[in-house]
Design an enzyme around this catalytic site. Structure first.
Site, mmCIF file in Angstrom:
data_model
loop_
_atom_site.group_PDB
_atom_site.id
_atom_site.type_symbol
_atom_site.label_atom_id
_atom_site.label_comp_id
_atom_site.label_asym_id
_atom_site.label_seq_id
_atom_site.Cartn_x
_atom_site.Cartn_y
_atom_site.Cartn_z
ATOM 1 N N HIS A 72 42.903 27.314 1.409
ATOM 2 C CA HIS A 72 43.912 27.195 2.464
ATOM 3 C C HIS A 72 44.528 25.791 2.519
ATOM 4 C CE1 HIS A 72 40.370 25.827 4.702
ATOM 5 N NE2 HIS A 72 41.200 25.250 5.549
ATOM 6 N N CYS A 157 58.316 53.156 15.968
ATOM 7 C CA CYS A 157 57.792 53.789 17.181
ATOM 8 C C CYS A 157 58.775 54.779 17.798
ATOM 9 C CB CYS A 157 57.431 52.711 18.199
ATOM 10 S SG CYS A 157 58.860 51.725 18.703
#
Length: 180
Positions: A72, A157
């Site tokens: 990271h 949705c």
């Protein structure tokens, strides 16, 4: 010299579009490394993005396969641009509050200040328009993130409104402008 793009993918139904985004970036000559949240992996597999990017996909901040490398941190040092697409409300909130509990947020927090950072939100209209999400986006803009605005469309949705991931052509254009 080849430009290196960190493509971070968070949990949104539009995560499947990152396969095309990765492919288009590679065709334009960019080196692409993909980072994924756990939620993103529910929508598209790391293997798909690994095959398209020709690079390992990083999914777990606690997995370090090379002992002398801290992924990271090192990935950010190697990057010319960071883009979070799709950027979920959850990941936007984590970034805005400095949380680093997954590969995407830990890498984003460790990025050098100088590299361009783009966000392409994708979520339900009510989630996007929520004052908390808007405050989080404003906080990120204050520290150098650039938002690629979502478009209005029929959402997964069933609602119609702003929140759909920007068109890939728009995202590609914003990436190229940020790198210019």
């Amino acid at each position: 010299m080849t430009k290196h793009i960190l493509l971070a993918v968070s949990g949104s139904i539009s995560a499947y579009k990152t396969a095309d985004l990765t492919s288009q970036l590679k065709k334009r000559g960019y080196d692409v490394t993909v980072l994924m949240t756990e939620a993103a992996q529910a929508f598209i597999t790391p293997l798909t993005l690994q095959v398209l990017s020709k690079n390992p996909v990083h999914t777990d901040v606690m997995v370090e396969k090379i002992p002398n490398r801290i992924n990271h941190i090192d990935l950010g040092k190697e990057a010319d641009l960071f883009i979070l697409a799709p950027a979920s409300a959850n990941t936007i909130a984590q970034l805005a509050n400095g949380l680093a509990n997954n590969m995407v947020t830990a890498t984003a927090l460790a990025l050098p200040n100088k590299i361009p950072k783009l966000l392409a939100p994708a979520m339900n209209t009510k989630m996007y328009d929520n004052p908390i999400t808007q405050r989080n986006l404003d906080l990120l803009k204050e520290v150098g993130y650039q938002e690629i605005l979502p478009k209005s469309a029929l959402l997964a949705c069933g609602d119609i409104g702003r929140g759909a991931l920007a068109d890939l052509d728009t995202i590609l254009e914003e990436i190229e402008e940020a790198l210019a």
